[in-house]
Design an enzyme around this catalytic site. Structure first.
Site, PDB file in Angstrom:
ATOM      1  N   ASP A  90       0.843  -1.187   0.000  1.00 20.56           N
ATOM      2  CA  ASP A  90       0.000   0.000   0.000  1.00 20.56           C
ATOM      3  C   ASP A  90       0.890   1.253   0.000  1.00 20.56           C
ATOM      4  O   ASP A  90       1.590   1.518   0.977  1.00 20.56           O
ATOM      5  CB  ASP A  90      -0.886  -0.028   1.248  1.00 20.56           C
ATOM      6  CG  ASP A  90      -2.138   0.808   1.073  1.00 20.56           C
ATOM      7  OD1 ASP A  90      -2.102   1.757   0.267  1.00 20.56           O
ATOM      8  OD2 ASP A  90      -3.146   0.510   1.732  1.00 20.56           O
ATOM      9  N   ASP A  91       0.865   1.971  -1.105  1.00 17.93           N
ATOM     10  CA  ASP A  91       1.673   3.197  -1.244  1.00 17.93           C
ATOM     11  C   ASP A  91       3.174   2.938  -1.198  1.00 17.93           C
ATOM     12  O   ASP A  91       3.950   3.872  -0.964  1.00 17.93           O
ATOM     13  CB  ASP A  91       1.335   4.237  -0.166  1.00 17.93           C
ATOM     14  CG  ASP A  91       0.016   4.933  -0.422  1.00 17.93           C
ATOM     15  OD1 ASP A  91      -0.714   4.535  -1.341  1.00 17.93           O
ATOM     16  OD2 ASP A  91      -0.277   5.899   0.312  1.00 17.93           O
TER      17      ASP A  91
ATOM     18  N   CYS B 118      -5.434   4.295  -4.483  1.00 26.94           N
ATOM     19  CA  CYS B 118      -5.679   2.891  -4.209  1.00 26.94           C
ATOM     20  C   CYS B 118      -7.006   2.338  -4.688  1.00 26.94           C
ATOM     21  O   CYS B 118      -7.079   1.183  -5.074  1.00 26.94           O
ATOM     22  CB  CYS B 118      -5.466   2.604  -2.733  1.00 26.94           C
ATOM     23  SG  CYS B 118      -6.468   3.600  -1.637  1.00 26.94           S
TER      24      CYS B 118
ATOM     25  N   HIS C  43     -11.052  -3.036   0.984  1.00 31.96           N
ATOM     26  CA  HIS C  43     -11.257  -1.779   0.271  1.00 31.96           C
ATOM     27  C   HIS C  43     -12.153  -1.882  -0.956  1.00 31.96           C
ATOM     28  O   HIS C  43     -12.041  -1.086  -1.875  1.00 31.96           O
ATOM     29  CB  HIS C  43      -9.890  -1.178  -0.131  1.00 31.96           C
ATOM     30  CG  HIS C  43      -9.733   0.211   0.418  1.00 31.96           C
ATOM     31  ND1 HIS C  43      -8.700   1.043   0.064  1.00 31.96           N
ATOM     32  CD2 HIS C  43     -10.482   0.896   1.302  1.00 31.96           C
ATOM     33  CE1 HIS C  43      -8.813   2.171   0.700  1.00 31.96           C
ATOM     34  NE2 HIS C  43      -9.874   2.116   1.459  1.00 31.96           N
TER      35      HIS C  43
ATOM     36  N   ASP D   1       0.027  -0.787  -4.879  1.00 28.58           N
ATOM     37  CA  ASP D   1      -1.231  -0.320  -5.469  1.00 28.58           C
ATOM     38  C   ASP D   1      -1.127   1.020  -6.181  1.00 28.58           C
ATOM     39  O   ASP D   1      -2.048   1.416  -6.903  1.00 28.58           O
ATOM     40  CB  ASP D   1      -2.344  -0.286  -4.416  1.00 28.58           C
ATOM     41  CG  ASP D   1      -2.055   0.689  -3.291  1.00 28.58           C
ATOM     42  OD1 ASP D   1      -0.893   1.130  -3.148  1.00 28.58           O
ATOM     43  OD2 ASP D   1      -2.995   1.022  -2.545  1.00 28.58           O
ATOM     44  N   ASN D   2      -0.027   1.719  -5.971  1.00 27.94           N
ATOM     45  CA  ASN D   2       0.250   2.975  -6.696  1.00 27.94           C
ATOM     46  C   ASN D   2       1.648   3.424  -6.275  1.00 27.94           C
ATOM     47  O   ASN D   2       2.291   2.775  -5.453  1.00 27.94           O
ATOM     48  CB  ASN D   2      -0.798   4.059  -6.400  1.00 27.94           C
ATOM     49  CG  ASN D   2      -1.180   4.187  -4.943  1.00 27.94           C
ATOM     50  OD1 ASN D   2      -2.295   3.856  -4.554  1.00 27.94           O
ATOM     51  ND2 ASN D   2      -0.244   4.622  -4.109  1.00 27.94           N
TER      52      ASN D   2
END
Lengths: 513, 513
Positions: free
Chosen positions: A36-37, A76, A114, A260-261
């Site tokens: 995540d990130d 995300c 999410h 995710d990014n």
């Protein structure tokens, strides 16, 4: 803006499996590690100077690095999905675990979901057999007394809440959640390894601000608090690979590591690194959407290799365009024709999947399919990547309102006419970069060059096809309502953590972009 | 400006050897591979996304990566030394090959010299037993009919000239010089491997603009022309390591790979990558002075390790300050107490060496000595690095005059108050970065923080000591004279390439900074 968040079906299309590559009669296990990130440049093997990811670096040495893998959106969900979001994953979307179930797979999710948090949207309603984690990100939006804190679920029941039962000291960046998520992943493997094929989606979120790590990681990173989170996740990667080895299923398991990014660059201690790339999360520059990619499958994927296949973790947020995008595997709402290919199942024939089965690139890294990947910010097609070229139709860095708050998606970067502080339309004269020569998007290709003219020809063609065939999905995340928050998740009674539900009052959400 | 280029003695002090680490009774061979304008981020193992350096990546896997190694100046000489430069390396400087000769080493230089081109300054007058290469860089300054082209020497005789006899097609970036330099290095090893200890300095300059590669590398790189040069150099690294293996001297040879400064970012196709670092060559930001560093010595240096020892390839251009700098090895005008330590020779006692013997960091990568490294641009102390901290006393990016010509040392970068277009004095309130947390120098540490206050205390102390003990060297590169150009190098008669020498007319050189 017509629908800030597009239909979800398109995001369901990812995964990498290839039946022909498997030497076993049993279809391969699949483990997807979705950070995540975390940024492309956070891995030692991608040049993070402090080199604090020994397990990932070893995984890369034993496997394949995908250098040009894009996320479907520069953030995300692609809009983050707070607790008051009404919508979620529709029932008619077929997720990877649902597909794999046809071949007897047992599927587990450990970590962040999410895809909607109302009961009908939760993982066990969408193909997962096991879940330990939370429906939303730990960043909240709330950790207070007026609204419910995010619940943590074991399967279909809440077993506590962040900040109350599952402690996160967000001021000091301390929590043992990564340890719990790692333990749960290893236990899932221990349970499933000798029972049949399994799919594990490991989606810890420790590198999302406010970042955290277990107490024992405090002070262990040269990179500060963010680096502590990375170190603990790297150790988790090692523990999961070790579990696969211990059960001797490593030769029949595809493991994918990605994010995710791009890394969020808004603060030094809570954000990661996008290496040589421009800007970060929220933007469609390379730093916002190029994700780390490692594929590991001893005996099947050749060790120490790299593929430069331009690819997307998922299909695009606007679907379905058959030719749109080469795809791999990916996010938490995953399924794929590639996945299907590997497991030997057919994707549903009643819908168009705009992804491609790219499994051959894993076993033959030198192969490359020329496909455009379309980069969106919200509903707007911002840029197209194809082969070495990237064409910006629109540019946009940090909204002025954010800048005024001291938030900057592109700190230290200033490319004239490119890192524009307002959405800037270049469709009349797109900006072209060769991102293999110039990964930092610093040297626009001259408008007068042959390369430029050819690229524009190509661009017009693929964008026209994309837009003609595109059927925008049904927006799922437009409506908000305080009443849908986690007041009374299933299981709250036993914990005595039920809260009174306020009156329903749906309203159109206001998403920042 | 008092003397644009400082005395040379200080640059003579580098090299890494450690007698105690050698298992053989014979002192180890030393091979230093010194690139020209290659950036930290040009290596696959440092995160170059196209990963086109398989030999360097393997060398790193088998050896040690030094992540925080600085060059002594942000450009090569530190002023480039064109043909009309009168001065050169003084006789009283003791170079590494002169030191090593005491232990019976045979020393060879293959490639660029750049320590003065008048006969008294050439390599065979300064300890080298063999030389194939040129006294100046291939970029010229001249490849025309009015002034002499750069000669190429074999030992003490010219054997031809660039552009005439040794062809460089600078428009298309084609030349076989790297192949010649690789062959010469391998032949040197073939000759010397079984005769006694040797020192080889391999200093090809193909990555200096105008970059070039052999015909067979054309079109082989995703990075374009610059990438072709890197690929051929990487193949050269492989050929040299293979030669060491073939003679079974790999376990008794230290090989060091590094560069002379950061990548030049002024053009896309003629410049490399500094990875996540700020700006490039000419500047004292990380992109200008952080160099790639790989140390390889199978059986002695532990494989697959990293050291974060803050170090300098050489001592500083302003010397002698005993405590100034941790040093490794390095440039073409190399010698060192570290080198001496390894070979078992004493450095001369009649002068102060401001470098440190850091060989222990090679065998024990986790060891770290806290030493400041002083970063100069010309005569000006711009910044100090110590531990994770870097303090800018002055900042300066691209001179306005260069910007007006379209030259930019910091393309795409804009850090407020940091990438200043004029020399900007921050000594009253220095700018502090933690370059381990923030390698891109984007997030200044708050002036109000404890870290900042402690850093300033430390800074004042080390700068005071540095300046008190500093004895500026005698400038060697201030005078220019057309008469000293390569009109009649030794050997020109046999080649019939002697040119008439014009009248001597010395004048003060005008160096850009």
């Amino acid at each position: 803006m017509k629908g800030v968040v597009l239909g979800l079906r398109a995001w369901l299309v990812a995964g990498v499996l290839i039946a022909t590559a498997s030497t076993s009669s049993q279809p391969p296990n699949v483990v997807i590690m979705l950070m995540d990130d975390m940024g492309w440049g956070d891995l030692g093997c991608n040049g993070e100077p402090n080199r604090e990811t020994p397990n990932l670096d070893q995984m890369a040495r034993e496997g394949l690095i995908a250098s040009s893998m894009y996320t479907a959106a520069p953030l995300c969900s692609p809009s983050y999905t707070p607790q008051n979001m009404v919508g979620g994953i529709p029932d008619d979307e077929v997720l990877l675990p649902e597909l794999l179930a046809q071949k007897g797979y047992t599927s587990g999710l450990v970590g962040k979901w999410h895809l909607g948090h109302q009961p009908q949207y939760l993982p066990l309603k969408h193909g997962f057999d096991f879940w330990f984690g939370a429906p939303n990100c730990h960043f909240g939006p709330y950790a207070d007394l007026l609204t419910p804190n995010i619940p943590v679920f074991l399967n279909d029941s809440m077993v506590g809440r962040y900040y109350e039962d599952f402690h996160i000291d967000k001021n000091n960046g301390v929590s043992n959640m990564t340890q719990l998520f790692t333990d749960a992943a290893v236990e899932f493997i221990n349970r499933e390894a000798n029972r049949g094929p399994f799919f594990l989606l490991w989606a810890p979120d420790a590198t999302h601000a406010p970042t955290y790590a277990s107490e024992k990681y405090r002070g262990t990173s040269r990179r500060g608090r963010y680096g502590e989170a990375v170190r603990e996740l790297d150790a988790g990667v090692g523990a999961i690979l070790d579990a696969l080895r211990a059960h001797q299923v490593d030769n029949n398991t595809l493991v994918v590591f990605t994010s995710d990014n791009g890394a969020a660059l808004v603060s030094k201690y809570n954000g990661g690194s996008n290496g040589p790339f421009l800007c970060g999360k929220q933007t469609t520059f390379e730093g916002g959407m190029r994700a780390p990619g490692i594929f590991w499958w001893p005996g099947v994927i050749p060790a120490g290799t790299t593929t430069h296949q331009v690819s997307s973790e998922n299909t695009q947020p606007s679907q379905p365009y058959e030719e749109a995008v080469a795809e791999w595997c990916g996010r938490r709402w995953i399924c794929s024709r590639t996945a299907a290919q590997l497991a030997g199942v057919q994707t549903p024939q009643d819908r168009i999947y705009d992804g491609l089965a790219l499994a051959k690139s894993l076993t033959h890294p030198q192969l490359e399919v020329q496909r455009p990947v379309f980069l969106y910010r919200g509903n707007r097609l911002m840029a197209v990547r194809r082969g070495p070229l990237k064409i910006h139709l629109w540019t946009f860095s940090t909204p002025t309102a954010e800048l005024q708050k001291g938030i900057n998606f592109c700190p230290g970067a200033e490319v004239p006419n490119v890192t524009t502080p307002t959405p800037t339309n270049h469709t009349a004269r797109p900006i072209l970069f060769n991102v293999e020569v110039d990964p930092g998007e610093r040297y626009p290709v001259s408008h007068l060059s042959r390369t430029y003219k050819d690229a524009i020809q190509m661009l017009k063609k693929v964008v026209k096809e994309h837009e003609e065939k595109l059927v925008p999905g049904e927006p799922q995340l437009n409506w908000c309502d305080q009443a849908v928050m986690h007041w009374r998740p299933h299981g709250c009674e036993a914990l005595k953590e039920c809260l009174p539900i306020p009156q329903s009052n749906p309203y159109l959400c206001d998403w920042p972009h």
